[in-house]
Design an enzyme around this catalytic site. Sequence first.
Site, PDB file in Angstrom:
ATOM      1  N   LYS A  83       1.045  -1.171  -0.026  1.00  0.00           N
ATOM      2  CA  LYS A  83      -0.021   0.057  -0.074  1.00  0.00           C
ATOM      3  C   LYS A  83       0.771   1.150  -0.132  1.00  0.00           C
ATOM      4  O   LYS A  83       1.743   1.375   0.896  1.00  0.00           O
ATOM      5  CB  LYS A  83      -0.784  -0.087   1.454  1.00  0.00           C
ATOM      6  CG  LYS A  83      -2.326   0.336   1.174  1.00  0.00           C
ATOM      7  CD  LYS A  83      -3.112   0.153   2.433  1.00  0.00           C
ATOM      8  CE  LYS A  83      -4.190   1.038   2.471  1.00  0.00           C
ATOM      9  NZ  LYS A  83      -5.095   0.734   3.935  1.00  0.00           N
TER      10      LYS A  83
HETATM   11  O1  G3P Z   1      -7.811   1.716   5.608  1.00  0.00           O
HETATM   12  C1  G3P Z   1      -8.356   2.825   5.420  1.00  0.00           C
HETATM   13  C2  G3P Z   1      -9.603   3.530   5.806  1.00  0.00           C
HETATM   14  O2  G3P Z   1     -10.385   2.605   5.488  1.00  0.00           O
HETATM   15  C3  G3P Z   1      -9.223   4.324   6.954  1.00  0.00           C
HETATM   16  O3  G3P Z   1     -11.030   4.418   7.553  1.00  0.00           O
HETATM   17  O4  G3P Z   1     -12.841   5.340   9.101  1.00  0.00           O
HETATM   18  O5  G3P Z   1     -10.262   5.883   9.419  1.00  0.00           O
HETATM   19  O6  G3P Z   1     -11.645   6.870   7.731  1.00  0.00           O
HETATM   20  P1  G3P Z   1     -11.368   5.644   8.424  1.00  0.00           P
END
Ligand code: G3P
Length: 215
Positions: A83
């Site tokens: 990633k």
């Molecule tokens: O993996 C990255 C992403 O899914 C993070 O989500 O909820 O922290 O915006 P969030």
Amino acid sequence: MKLFLDTASAKEIRTMWELGILDGVTTNPSLVAKEGRRFDDVLREICAIGVPSVSAEVVATETDGMVAEGRRLRAIHPSIYVKVPMTPAGLRATKILAGEGTRVNVTLVFSANQALLAAKVGAAYVSPFIGRLDDQSEVGIDLIRDIVTIYRNYRFSTEVLVASVRHPVHVLEAAQIGADIATMPYAVMEKLVQHPLTEIGLARFLKDWEKVPKG
Ligand code: G3P
């Protein structure tokens, strides 16, 4: 549509893997930090479960560092996708790593043009963060519609991995649009399984079954 868990918890991954509904896992530095263990140990444990796609993020910010980290991560297990953040250095690193056969997940994508660039440099996945756009009063799911349209227009093979999913409606809308993958926290995936009417219906069937003469 593939369903991924957005977690670094082997316990959570094992539970969904055993249900047979899990296609992959995405991790990020914040999720790994929650585990309080060495990154490589966490990755090895997750990969050993058998999940075919496990995204592991680089933390270098310059191209050379990203490429070196990417090569190291890829060598840990064949299921690893590297990633890389959507920056100029990340685009350069993606081009190099993809050229060597590494599957790259370009992350922190917030516009359709960024997704177009990720596809052009050979990303295997593009990760638009829809919840964080919603947080900014933008309609995150609209971005998925745009990216899917663009990728179809030009037949890019990059898969659209909907990230920053916060609730089941995000998953539903991503599926309606035809996104390839949605990655979500454990609590959201659990909600996909459950429905109160399923539980009420089952309890009623079992109660009625007691009235059926046996033997
Ligand atoms: O993996 C990255 C992403 O899914 C993070 O989500 O909820 O922290 O915006 P969030």
